[in-house]
Design an enzyme around this catalytic site. Sequence first.
Site, PDB file in Angstrom:
ATOM      1  CE  LYS A   1       2.154   1.688   4.846  1.00 52.72           C
ATOM      2  NZ  LYS A   1       1.541   0.873   3.817  1.00 52.72           N
TER       3      LYS A   1
ATOM      4  CB  THR B   1      -0.889   0.020   1.261  1.00 56.43           C
ATOM      5  OG1 THR B   1      -1.669  -1.167   1.288  1.00 56.43           O
ATOM      6  CG2 THR B   1      -1.812   1.232   1.259  1.00 56.43           C
TER       7      THR B   1
ATOM      8  CE  LYS C   1      -4.758  -1.100   1.791  1.00 55.68           C
ATOM      9  NZ  LYS C   1      -4.917  -2.408   2.347  1.00 55.68           N
TER      10      LYS C   1
HETATM   11  P1  NAP Z   1       5.431  -6.513   7.629  1.00 57.77           P
HETATM   12  O1  NAP Z   1       5.053  -7.816   8.226  1.00 57.77           O
HETATM   13  O2  NAP Z   1       6.084  -5.477   8.474  1.00 57.77           O
HETATM   14  O3  NAP Z   1       6.365  -6.805   6.355  1.00 57.77           O
HETATM   15  C1  NAP Z   1       7.044  -5.786   5.682  1.00 57.77           C
HETATM   16  C2  NAP Z   1       7.954  -6.415   4.639  1.00 57.77           C
HETATM   17  O4  NAP Z   1       8.612  -5.375   3.904  1.00 57.77           O
HETATM   18  C3  NAP Z   1       9.064  -7.280   5.252  1.00 57.77           C
HETATM   19  O5  NAP Z   1       9.259  -8.390   4.396  1.00 57.77           O
HETATM   20  C4  NAP Z   1      10.276  -6.341   5.220  1.00 57.77           C
HETATM   21  O6  NAP Z   1      11.495  -7.019   5.199  1.00 57.77           O
HETATM   22  C5  NAP Z   1      10.018  -5.654   3.908  1.00 57.77           C
HETATM   23  N1  NAP Z   1      10.726  -4.362   3.736  1.00 57.77           N
HETATM   24  C6  NAP Z   1      10.429  -3.192   4.350  1.00 57.77           C
HETATM   25  N2  NAP Z   1      11.268  -2.226   3.911  1.00 57.77           N
HETATM   26  C7  NAP Z   1      12.084  -2.798   3.006  1.00 57.77           C
HETATM   27  C8  NAP Z   1      13.134  -2.321   2.202  1.00 57.77           C
HETATM   28  N3  NAP Z   1      13.526  -1.018   2.214  1.00 57.77           N
HETATM   29  N4  NAP Z   1      13.776  -3.196   1.379  1.00 57.77           N
HETATM   30  C9  NAP Z   1      13.385  -4.490   1.348  1.00 57.77           C
HETATM   31  N5  NAP Z   1      12.392  -5.009   2.074  1.00 57.77           N
HETATM   32  C10 NAP Z   1      11.740  -4.174   2.895  1.00 57.77           C
HETATM   33  O7  NAP Z   1       4.159  -5.774   6.974  1.00 57.77           O
HETATM   34  P2  NAP Z   1       2.860  -6.397   6.277  1.00 57.77           P
HETATM   35  O8  NAP Z   1       1.741  -6.337   7.258  1.00 57.77           O
HETATM   36  O9  NAP Z   1       3.185  -7.667   5.583  1.00 57.77           O
HETATM   37  O10 NAP Z   1       2.557  -5.225   5.215  1.00 57.77           O
HETATM   38  C11 NAP Z   1       3.187  -5.180   3.935  1.00 57.77           C
HETATM   39  C12 NAP Z   1       2.386  -4.219   3.049  1.00 57.77           C
HETATM   40  O11 NAP Z   1       1.040  -4.713   2.927  1.00 57.77           O
HETATM   41  C13 NAP Z   1       2.273  -2.792   3.619  1.00 57.77           C
HETATM   42  O12 NAP Z   1       2.301  -1.854   2.571  1.00 57.77           O
HETATM   43  C14 NAP Z   1       0.906  -2.824   4.307  1.00 57.77           C
HETATM   44  O13 NAP Z   1       0.350  -1.518   4.417  1.00 57.77           O
HETATM   45  C15 NAP Z   1       0.122  -3.707   3.362  1.00 57.77           C
HETATM   46  N6  NAP Z   1      -1.049  -4.397   3.933  1.00 57.77           N
HETATM   47  C16 NAP Z   1      -0.985  -5.036   5.147  1.00 57.77           C
HETATM   48  C17 NAP Z   1      -2.118  -5.692   5.645  1.00 57.77           C
HETATM   49  C18 NAP Z   1      -2.110  -6.421   6.962  1.00 57.77           C
HETATM   50  O14 NAP Z   1      -3.202  -6.738   7.465  1.00 57.77           O
HETATM   51  N7  NAP Z   1      -0.967  -6.720   7.561  1.00 57.77           N
HETATM   52  C19 NAP Z   1      -3.298  -5.699   4.907  1.00 57.77           C
HETATM   53  C20 NAP Z   1      -3.331  -5.076   3.671  1.00 57.77           C
HETATM   54  C21 NAP Z   1      -2.195  -4.425   3.191  1.00 57.77           C
HETATM   55  P3  NAP Z   1      12.138  -7.592   6.589  1.00 57.77           P
HETATM   56  O15 NAP Z   1      11.464  -8.913   6.815  1.00 57.77           O
HETATM   57  O16 NAP Z   1      13.587  -7.716   6.295  1.00 57.77           O
HETATM   58  O17 NAP Z   1      11.842  -6.570   7.648  1.00 57.77           O
END
Ligand code: NAP
Length: 301
Positions: free
Chosen positions: A242, A99, A174
């Site tokens: 965010k 997102t 979104k």
């Molecule tokens: P998360 O568990 O914190 O995962 C974030 C991922 O991004 C991790 O794999 C992290 O790597 C990677 N990352 C962050 N910065 C990076 C960089 N500069 N270079 C390379 N890798 C990087 O978060 P999440 O909940 O999966 O969310 C991921 C996305 O989906 C976000 O945009 C969020 O807004 C969206 N989203 C989340 C949900 C939800 O319910 N969780 C629902 C819909 C959408 P590391 O493992 O090395 O930290």
Amino acid sequence: MKRIGYVGLGIMGEAMAGNLVKAGFDVTVWNRTESKASRLREHGARWAGSPAEVAEVVEAVCINVTDTPDVEDVIFGRDGILKGNPGDTAELVIIDNSTINPEATRDFAGRLASDGIELLDAPVSGGDVGAMAGTLSVMVGGKEEVFDRCKSVFEAVGKTITYCGPSGAGQATKACNQILCALNLLGTCEAMALAVREGLNLEKMLSVTTAGAGGSWSLANLGPQIATGDMNPGFMVELLNKDLNIVHDEAKSLGLPLPGTHLVADFLRSLETAGFGREGTQALSRVIENLGGFRYAGSGG
Ligand code: NAP
């Protein structure tokens, strides 16, 4: 499409890549923290040493990282997707499931077009629960013919798949979704506050209202967690913050007041300042508890 890459294996990415493996795609993955790929590797995904190496062996690369600068980094950075073998990337499609900001998405798509790479913005909704079950809502922006080519990828991770319009339209949709998540969450916390103070049975209140016109994803999924004081994250406070910053930027550029959303954003910011940024968004209940001088968990009823 058979060979798919997945870059970013956090809460959402690991589950979505897992569903691509289950659907029979040949999946190659990369994550900044390599250990998070171990379960997927046990289930047959291949590991690549960088986003560039992923791009060298696939037809489409999905991205699922935190924020706009992170997407920019894994595409255009030192070992980014763009550095993958240019000959092989001529037909490459990038599907961004993160997102991020709609305006930045349009900028990325323009920069990639000059290298013959198509970018679809394809953020998702449905939380960690939907990601694991493969029932996400997927909102897609970009060229419609590229969307059609990638449909089998979306069908492996989602249930409601919608082509929203040109580049950025998926991210703008979104942003609308995140307004609803924020306000439904506040509604959930406030309804539960009244229930506690009325001495109602919380479980019964949640069950009957979830089935009525007041029902929402927040009420059904986060209500029970608030009732038991479970603040484990499916979706973290800092990520909703965010997203509401993205909403704020869009609304500001359109001269559009969104007072309810801004109120929730302020509450969430106070949580992050107090050190609760990595809790689940249901931690908004902490703010309502403090304002009302009561506790949800253990309230009986
Ligand atoms: P998360 O568990 O914190 O995962 C974030 C991922 O991004 C991790 O794999 C992290 O790597 C990677 N990352 C962050 N910065 C990076 C960089 N500069 N270079 C390379 N890798 C990087 O978060 P999440 O909940 O999966 O969310 C991921 C996305 O989906 C976000 O945009 C969020 O807004 C969206 N989203 C989340 C949900 C939800 O319910 N969780 C629902 C819909 C959408 P590391 O493992 O090395 O930290």
